[in-house]
Design a protein around this motif. Structure first.
Motif, PDB file in Angstrom:
ATOM      1  N   THR A 203       0.811  -1.217   0.000  1.00  0.00           N
ATOM      2  CA  THR A 203       0.000   0.000   0.000  1.00  0.00           C
ATOM      3  C   THR A 203       0.840   1.262   0.000  1.00  0.00           C
ATOM      4  N   THR A 204       1.982   1.244   0.695  1.00  0.00           N
ATOM      5  CA  THR A 204       2.769   2.471   0.843  1.00  0.00           C
ATOM      6  C   THR A 204       3.843   2.663  -0.226  1.00  0.00           C
TER       7      THR A 204
ATOM      8  N   THR B  76      -7.539  -2.887  -5.488  1.00  0.00           N
ATOM      9  CA  THR B  76      -6.899  -1.994  -4.523  1.00  0.00           C
ATOM     10  C   THR B  76      -7.809  -0.798  -4.280  1.00  0.00           C
ATOM     11  N   PHE B  77      -7.682  -0.182  -3.096  1.00  0.00           N
ATOM     12  CA  PHE B  77      -8.589   0.926  -2.775  1.00  0.00           C
ATOM     13  C   PHE B  77      -7.941   2.029  -1.953  1.00  0.00           C
ATOM     14  N   ALA B  78      -6.683   1.880  -1.558  1.00  0.00           N
ATOM     15  CA  ALA B  78      -6.068   2.866  -0.675  1.00  0.00           C
ATOM     16  C   ALA B  78      -4.854   3.530  -1.321  1.00  0.00           C
ATOM     17  N   ARG B  79      -4.862   3.664  -2.643  1.00  0.00           N
ATOM     18  CA  ARG B  79      -3.693   4.163  -3.365  1.00  0.00           C
ATOM     19  C   ARG B  79      -4.096   5.245  -4.360  1.00  0.00           C
ATOM     20  N   GLU B  80      -3.198   6.185  -4.594  1.00  0.00           N
ATOM     21  CA  GLU B  80      -3.405   7.183  -5.643  1.00  0.00           C
ATOM     22  C   GLU B  80      -3.165   6.510  -6.988  1.00  0.00           C
ATOM     23  N   LYS B  81      -4.159   6.573  -7.878  1.00  0.00           N
ATOM     24  CA  LYS B  81      -4.105   5.766  -9.094  1.00  0.00           C
ATOM     25  C   LYS B  81      -3.876   6.545 -10.375  1.00  0.00           C
TER      26      LYS B  81
ATOM     27  N   GLU C 145      -5.460  -5.332  -2.110  1.00  0.00           N
ATOM     28  CA  GLU C 145      -4.827  -4.284  -1.324  1.00  0.00           C
ATOM     29  C   GLU C 145      -3.774  -4.842  -0.375  1.00  0.00           C
TER      30      GLU C 145
END
Length: 292
Positions: free
Chosen positions: A64-65, A111-116, A162
Motif C-alpha cells: 500500500t505504501t 486496490t482501494f487505498a492508493r493514488e491511481k 490491497e
C-alpha cells in the motif's frame, strides 16, 4: 529514433541485477514524492538499464505504501522507455505451479487505498487500459524466459488486492472460480495504469510462489515456504533479464501498439483551464502533449 532504456521494477526477493556495467545508484527527484529507493543505472550488452527495488532495499515499503507515482515518474525522467515489472504472486491454476513465471496481460484491480492517477482536478485525462500491458514487450520477456530455461506461461489475469494480509479461503475461491483470475498479487496496480499514463511500455512478470489458499492439498499461504521459493525465482528472474537487451534493439522504434502515444487524445481539460501547478508536475509524464 529514441534510444532504448529498460527499466526493471523488482519485487519481493529481487533487489539487484547481475552483469550491469558502469553502475551507479542515483537519486531521482520527483514532484510526486520520493521513489522507493535510489535507482541503479548501468548498461547490459550495450543497452541502457535502470533498476528500482519496488519495496526499497531491505523491504521497507508495504504494497500500500509503495510510492507508485514517484517510481514511474522517476523512471520516465531517467529516460526509461520500457518497464519490466517483476513481482511475486499466488496462483489460482494447478498448471501455474510455484517456481513458474506468468506473462500477465490483464488485471482486475481490487486496490482501494492508493493514488491511481497522475491527473486530476485542473488537468483531467482518461487513458485506455483495455489492454494494460505491451504485447511487444511481453513477447520479448517470454522469449528471454524460455531461453533461460524457465517454465513460463504466456498470458494470464492478475488480481491485484490491497493487502498486506493474504486472501481468505472464500475470497481465494471466488477469485479463482467466479472471476477468472489466474494469479494474485498486491503490487501491479496502480503501477500498470500509471505506466500507461506516462506513455511507457509495460510488461508484467508474475513469479509464482504459492497456490494462495484455495488448493486443497497445499493449505493456507505460508511465508516461510514463499521465501524459499522467492530465492529460486529471483535467480531465474536475473537470468531472464540478462537476455532482454539482445531482444530489444538499441534504437527503439515507436511502439506498434501505441503505448508511447497513450495521451494523444486523453487530456480533456481545455488549455486555458489547466492548473499550472499540476501541469508543472506533469512535465515528465505528459510533457510531450502538454507542451505541443
Amino acid at each position: 529514433m529514441t534510444e532504448t532504456m529498460i527499466g526493471v521494477i523488482g519485487g519481493s526477493g529481487l533487489y539487484d541485477i547481475d552483469g550491469l556495467e558502469n553502475t551507479a545508484w542515483v537519486d531521482v527527484e520527483s514532484p510526486w514524492g520520493t521513489p522507493s529507493d535510489q535507482i541503479l543505472t548501468g548498461s547490459l550488452n550495450g543497452v541502457k538499464m535502470a533498476f528500482l527495488p519496488r519495496h526499497g532495499r531491505g523491504h521497507v515499503h508495504s504494497p500500500t505504501t509503495v510510492p507508485y507515482r514517484a517510481n514511474i515518474d522517476a523512471l520516465k525522467r531517467l529516460g526509461v522507455t520500457d518497464v519490466i515489472s517483476v513481482s511475486a504472486c499466488g496462483s489460482f491454476r494447478e498448471e501455474y505451479a510455484p517456481g513458474h513465471f506468468v506473462i500477465v496481460d490483464q488485471f482486475i484491480d481490487r486496490t482501494f487505498a492508493r493514488e491511481k492517477s497522475f491527473f486530476g482536478t485542473g488537468c483531467v485525462a482518461h487513458v485506455s487500459v483495455a489492454h494494460p500491458t505491451c504485447p511487444r514487450l511481453g513477447e520479448a520477456c517470454h522469449q528471454a524466459g524460455q531461453a533461460a530455461g524457465i517454465t513460463i506461461h504466456k498470458g494470464g489475469t492478475y488480481l491485484a488486492m490491497e493487502g498486506p494480509q493474504f486472501s481468505t479461503l472464500a475470497e481465494s475461491k471466488m477469485y479463482r472460480e467466479h472471476w477468472g483470475a489466474d494469479v494474485i498479487g498486491m503490487t501491479n496496480m496502480p503501477e500498470a495504469k500509471l505506466a500507461r499514463e506516462a506513455e511507457l511500455c509495460y510488461a508484467s512478470i508474475a513469479m509464482v510462489t504459492d497456490y494462495d489458499s484455495w488448493h486443497p492439498d497445499h493449505g493456507e499461504v505460508d511465508v516461510n515456504d514463499i521465501i524459499k521459493t522467492l530465492m529460486g525465482n529471483s535467480e531465474k528472474a536475473r537470468n531472464m533479464i540478462r537476455g532482454l537487451p539482445d531482444l530489444l534493439d538499441h534504437d527503439r522504434a515507436p511502439c506498434p501498439h501505441g503505448c508511447d502515444r497513450a495521451l494523444d487524445f486523453a487530456i480533456m481539460t481545455a488549455p486555458e483551464k489547466r492548473d499550472a501547478d499540476l501541469v508543472a508536475k506533469l512535465d515528465a509524464v505528459a510533457g510531450r502533449v502538454l507542451t505541443a
